[in-house]
Design an enzyme around this catalytic site. Structure first.
Site, PDB file in Angstrom:
ATOM      1  N   GLU A   1      45.082  37.311  43.919  1.00 43.67           N
ATOM      2  CA  GLU A   1      45.108  36.663  45.307  1.00 43.67           C
ATOM      3  C   GLU A   1      43.881  35.832  45.808  1.00 43.67           C
ATOM      4  OE1 GLU A   1      45.506  39.799  44.061  1.00 43.67           O
ATOM      5  OE2 GLU A   1      47.116  40.832  45.174  1.00 43.67           O
TER       6      GLU A   1
ATOM      7  N   ASN B   1      44.195  37.271  38.381  1.00 41.72           N
ATOM      8  CA  ASN B   1      42.796  37.906  37.923  1.00 41.72           C
ATOM      9  C   ASN B   1      42.023  37.503  37.014  1.00 41.72           C
ATOM     10  OD1 ASN B   1      44.981  39.284  36.356  1.00 41.72           O
ATOM     11  ND2 ASN B   1      43.909  41.259  36.494  1.00 41.72           N
TER      12      ASN B   1
END
Ligand code: THU
Length: 159
Positions: A74, A61
């Site tokens: 992701e 992130n």
């Protein structure tokens, strides 16, 4: 009125029950958390994607002072993988998350936007993408992103 029941199957494992390949992928996701940029939430997420050709891409992130400009691990990982290897299906994605002190106990649930991006990856390569969600106390395996996002929107709705 009739109720429509949608069933989702999630397999729960202990780390030592997983295959060596899955253990290694999870370890890479855990290691990746060290590269997270999360000065605001202090919640570091790492992901590792195993491609059809055996290459493993990791990502984290990346936060921003303008909060909505940040992005989850992701999506960082899948966008990078799909940019560098557009012809390679993503077979498995493992995700791990830690606070400043510990990896979280229960499996990290991906946010809705990431589920939608994961679904697009699965549809794009026309094969299921397995998802491994790491927690210290349990690991969840989901055999297809479609199980993570029932009643999902995809290109077929626009036909
Ligand atoms: N985050 C991820 O990277 N993946 C997830 O699955 C959940 C949340 C990030 C976004 C933000 O940087 C921080 O975790 C707190 O929400």
């Amino acid at each position: 009125m009739k109720a429509l029941n949608i069933t989702t199957v999630i397999n729960e494992y202990q780390f030592n029950e997983l295959s060596k390949t899955d253990q290694e992928l999870i370890q890479k996701a855990k290691d990746a958390t060290a590269n997270s940029y999360a000065p605001y939430s202090k919640f570091s997420v790492g992901a590792a994607a195993l491609l059809e050709n055996g290459v493993i891409i990791t990502g984290t992130n990346q936060e921003n002072a303008a909060y909505p400009s940040g992005i989850c691990a992701e999506r960082t990982t899948l966008f990078y993988a799909n940019s560098q290897y557009p012809d390679q299906a993503v077979k498995v994605i493992a995700i791990a998350a830690r606070t400043e002190s510990n990896f979280i106990d229960m499996p990290i649930p991906p946010c809705g936007a990431c589920r939608q991006v994961m679904l697009e990856t699965e549809k794009r390569y026309k094969q299921p993408m397995r998802v491994l969600l790491y927690g210290e106390k349990a690991i969840y395996e989901i055999k297809s992103v479609s199980h993570l996002l029932p009643l999902s929107f995809d290109a077929s709705a626009m036909e």
